[in-house]
Design a protein around this motif. Structure first.
Motif, short mmCIF file in Angstrom:
data_model
loop_
_atom_site.label_atom_id
_atom_site.label_comp_id
_atom_site.label_asym_id
_atom_site.label_seq_id
_atom_site.Cartn_x
_atom_site.Cartn_y
_atom_site.Cartn_z
N ALA A 27 6.16 13.00 2.25
CA ALA A 27 5.44 11.78 1.88
C ALA A 27 5.50 10.75 3.00
CB ALA A 27 6.02 11.20 0.59
N HIS A 28 6.67 10.65 3.65
CA HIS A 28 6.83 9.73 4.77
C HIS A 28 5.89 10.09 5.92
CE1 HIS A 28 8.90 7.07 7.60
NE2 HIS A 28 8.87 8.07 8.45
N GLU A 29 5.77 11.37 6.20
CA GLU A 29 4.91 11.82 7.29
C GLU A 29 3.44 11.53 7.00
OE1 GLU A 29 7.75 15.60 8.67
OE2 GLU A 29 5.88 15.94 7.55
N HIS A 30 3.08 11.52 5.72
CA HIS A 30 1.69 11.25 5.33
C HIS A 30 1.44 9.77 5.03
CE1 HIS A 30 1.62 15.62 4.90
NE2 HIS A 30 0.30 15.55 4.79
N GLY A 31 2.50 8.95 5.14
CA GLY A 31 2.33 7.52 4.86
C GLY A 31 2.03 7.24 3.40
N ILE A 32 2.64 8.00 2.48
CA ILE A 32 2.35 7.88 1.05
C ILE A 32 3.53 7.23 0.34
CG2 ILE A 32 1.97 9.19 -1.09
CD1 ILE A 32 0.49 11.26 0.60
N ALA A 33 3.24 6.23 -0.52
CA ALA A 33 4.26 5.62 -1.37
C ALA A 33 4.39 6.47 -2.63
CB ALA A 33 3.86 4.20 -1.73
N LEU A 34 5.58 7.02 -2.85
CA LEU A 34 5.77 7.99 -3.93
C LEU A 34 5.59 7.38 -5.31
CD1 LEU A 34 8.75 10.19 -2.68
CD2 LEU A 34 6.37 10.87 -2.98
N GLN A 35 5.69 6.07 -5.45
CA GLN A 35 5.54 5.49 -6.78
C GLN A 35 4.14 5.68 -7.34
OE1 GLN A 35 6.40 3.76 -4.05
NE2 GLN A 35 5.53 1.68 -4.04
N ALA A 74 4.36 20.25 -5.10
CA ALA A 74 3.00 20.54 -5.58
C ALA A 74 2.30 19.27 -6.06
CB ALA A 74 3.06 21.57 -6.71
N ASP A 75 3.08 18.35 -6.67
CA ASP A 75 2.49 17.07 -7.11
C ASP A 75 1.99 16.27 -5.91
OD1 ASP A 75 5.21 16.75 -9.48
OD2 ASP A 75 3.23 17.70 -9.74
N LEU A 76 2.80 16.27 -4.84
CA LEU A 76 2.42 15.53 -3.65
C LEU A 76 1.17 16.13 -3.01
CD1 LEU A 76 3.03 13.30 -1.60
CD2 LEU A 76 4.57 14.90 -0.43
N GLU A 77 1.11 17.46 -2.95
CA GLU A 77 -0.06 18.11 -2.35
C GLU A 77 -1.31 17.85 -3.18
OE1 GLU A 77 2.34 21.85 -0.28
OE2 GLU A 77 1.20 22.15 -2.14
N ALA A 78 -1.15 17.84 -4.51
CA ALA A 78 -2.29 17.54 -5.37
C ALA A 78 -2.76 16.10 -5.16
CB ALA A 78 -1.91 17.78 -6.84
N TYR A 79 -1.82 15.20 -4.99
CA TYR A 79 -2.16 13.79 -4.75
C TYR A 79 -2.95 13.64 -3.45
CZ TYR A 79 -1.42 8.78 -3.99
OH TYR A 79 -1.60 7.45 -3.76
N ALA A 83 -4.74 15.99 -1.97
CA ALA A 83 -6.04 16.62 -2.15
C ALA A 83 -6.97 15.77 -3.00
CB ALA A 83 -5.86 18.00 -2.80
N ASP A 84 -6.39 14.88 -3.81
CA ASP A 84 -7.18 14.07 -4.74
C ASP A 84 -7.68 12.77 -4.11
OD1 ASP A 84 -8.37 13.98 -7.18
OD2 ASP A 84 -6.60 13.26 -8.28
N GLY A 85 -7.43 12.58 -2.81
CA GLY A 85 -7.96 11.39 -2.14
C GLY A 85 -6.95 10.45 -1.59
N ALA A 86 -5.71 10.87 -1.43
CA ALA A 86 -4.68 10.01 -0.85
C ALA A 86 -4.89 9.89 0.64
CB ALA A 86 -3.30 10.62 -1.12
N GLY A 144 4.17 6.97 11.21
CA GLY A 144 4.98 6.05 10.42
C GLY A 144 4.23 4.80 9.99
N LEU A 145 2.89 4.78 10.11
CA LEU A 145 2.11 3.62 9.70
C LEU A 145 2.12 3.47 8.20
CD1 LEU A 145 -0.99 4.00 12.07
CD2 LEU A 145 1.02 2.54 12.37
N ARG A 146 2.15 2.24 7.73
CA ARG A 146 2.22 1.97 6.30
C ARG A 146 1.10 1.02 5.89
NH1 ARG A 146 4.80 5.62 6.77
NH2 ARG A 146 6.99 6.04 6.23
#
Length: 461
Positions: free
Chosen positions: A183-191, A205-210, A212-215, A223-225
């Motif tokens: 998630a850090h590598e993709h710049g995604i906030a897990l919340q 799998a949840d992260l990958e689905a997120y 694929a769904d437009g994250a 490391g951009l946020r």
């Protein structure tokens, strides 16, 4: 102990109300007579108000940015003695503090939905600047509940909505170190990611689905946020005055803008020669004194450019005197100090006066007379001047002139290519008073004087 209610005094010049721009005391402070209490701002100037008594501050009736009517209670003190008293603020009234406070509230009833905190809390922001934030000054939005992740996600992508549905926006989401790293590598906030594992744990799998769904897509491990914070900033003091002035100008004046190219080579050579004999501790000439001197020479032939238009009276007041407004950037915002009777000043005297009034404006020491009464304004951003601009007329004037950045460019002269110093000059005029033909003719005459600066100093025929 008694109470003393101090009213906002009569500031003069028919001023009916003033804006609180800075408090120097807080509730509970003990003050001495003549100690500075507050700065208030009117349409004319910022005024320092001092305490008329010694005592303890028990109430401040207004926050930074609030408008108070002259005669309304400003500060209440606890003072020596048993009798209560109220300052009449020059109004000749001697009512009790309670009645005076009631008068103030009657004169300026609070808005229906205005938070009580905004009316009571003294503010700590500096005069003429933005207030720090809604956290300090309680703007109307401060009373709204904080937006949740679910609220923020309502209008977002499907992935955002799906993630918010998990309801984990307020705590640290459950996930393995490997999932967190991805998630850090993709710049995604897990919340914002919905977990389908035990107790809502976020699986890979949840992260990958997120994703694929437009994250947001991977940023190469940069490391951009995302930045999601929003501050509600109250517009008060000088910034409020600037906003009102700009709005009045753009709403009421149909601007006609005109840009022309000036060859500054000859003027720059003259300026360098005149500055060469000046010492390090002596001021030097800029372009502005020459420009003002040239404008002063032309204005008798263009009386409809030099004055004020009164919309209510449908009359234009043409001035013989040229009071040059000098748009000046200060820490508090844009100010326009005035060089009075510029038509009577040579370039050196004009340069000295420009420097004096500009420094006074930046230091906040300019008088009311030095900040009002201009008949035509000059605005310049110096090296930030850009290629051209559309300057906003300083209401109620009918014209404004703005030199832009000077650059060296190849120019064809008599069939030869020469490197010349070129500057665009931008201008705006009130099309109700100034026809486009007259505005263009004025700028062309100004161009002739600037490009042949000896004409600026030539005696009138």
């Amino acid at each position: 102990m008694g109470k003393y209610a101090f009213r906002l005094p009569d500031i003069g010049e028919g001023i009916a109300e003033a804006e609180i721009s800075e408090w120097y005391v807080a509730v509970g402070d003990t003050v001495e007579e003549d100690q500075q209490l507050v700065d208030v701002m009117t349409d004319k100037a910022t005024v320092d108000i001092s305490s008329p008594v010694s005592g303890k501050v028990v109430s401040l009736n207004g926050a930074v940015g609030d408008m108070l009517a002259v005669g309304s209670v400003l500060v209440e003190f606890e003072v020596e003695g048993d009798a209560d008293a109220v300052d009449d603020g020059g109004q000749g009234d001697s009512t009790s503090p309670e009645a005076a406070t009631q008068k103030a509230s009657d004169a300026e009833p609070p808005q229906k939905d205005e938070p009580a905190q905004k009316r009571q809390a003294p503010a700590e922001a500096k005069s003429g600047t933005f207030a720090a934030s809604a956290k300090q000054t309680a703007s109307p939005s401060a009373s709204k509940p904080a937006k949740t992740a679910a609220d923020a996600a309502k209008d977002g992508s499907p992935a955002m909505r799906r993630g918010a549905a998990s309801g984990k926006g307020s705590g640290a989401p459950l996930a393995s170190p490997a999932t967190r790293r991805k998630a850090h590598e993709h710049g995604i906030a897990l919340q914002y990611v919905t977990g389908t594992g035990p107790a809502g744990r976020i699986l890979e799998a949840d992260l990958e689905a997120y994703i694929a769904d437009g994250a947001p897509k991977p940023g190469g491990g940069s490391g951009l946020r995302q930045r999601t914070g929003v501050d509600d900033i109250r517009i008060v003091g000088m910034r409020r005055r600037i906003a009102e002035k700009m709005q009045q100008s753009k709403r009421s004046i149909p601007h006609f803008c005109y840009v022309e190219e000036f060859d500054m080579t000859a003027l720059e050579d003259l300026r360098a020669t005149m500055n060469a004999g000046r010492g390090e501790d002596q001021s030097k000439l800029t372009v502005l004194p020459f420009l003002i001197r040239a404008v002063a020479r032309l204005l008798p032939d263009y009386p409809m450019l030099n004055g004020h238009y009164d919309e209510a009276e449908e009359a234009f007041r043409a001035h013989e005197a040229f009071h040059a407004g000098i748009a000046t950037q200060t820490e508090r915002g844009l100010s326009v100090p005035v060089v009075r009777h510029a038509e009577s000043l040579g370039v050196w005297d004009c340069a000295a006066e420009i420097r004096r009034v500009s420094e006074a404006a930046r230091e906040g020491t300019a008088s009311r007379d030095e900040l009002s009464g201009s008949t035509l304004t000059i605005t310049s951003l110096g090296p930030l001047g850009g290629i051209s601009a559309t300057p906003v007329i300083n209401h109620p004037e009918v014209g404004i002139i703005g030199p832009n950045k000077m650059v060296e460019r190849p120019v064809v002269i008599d069939g030869r290519i020469e490197i010349r110093k070129i500057m665009n000059l931008s201008s705006s005029f009130d099309h109700r008073i100034v026809d486009g033909y007259d505005a263009a003719r004025f700028i062309q005459d100004l161009k002739r004087l600037i490009e042949c600066p000896a004409l600026i100093f030539a005696e009138d025929e």
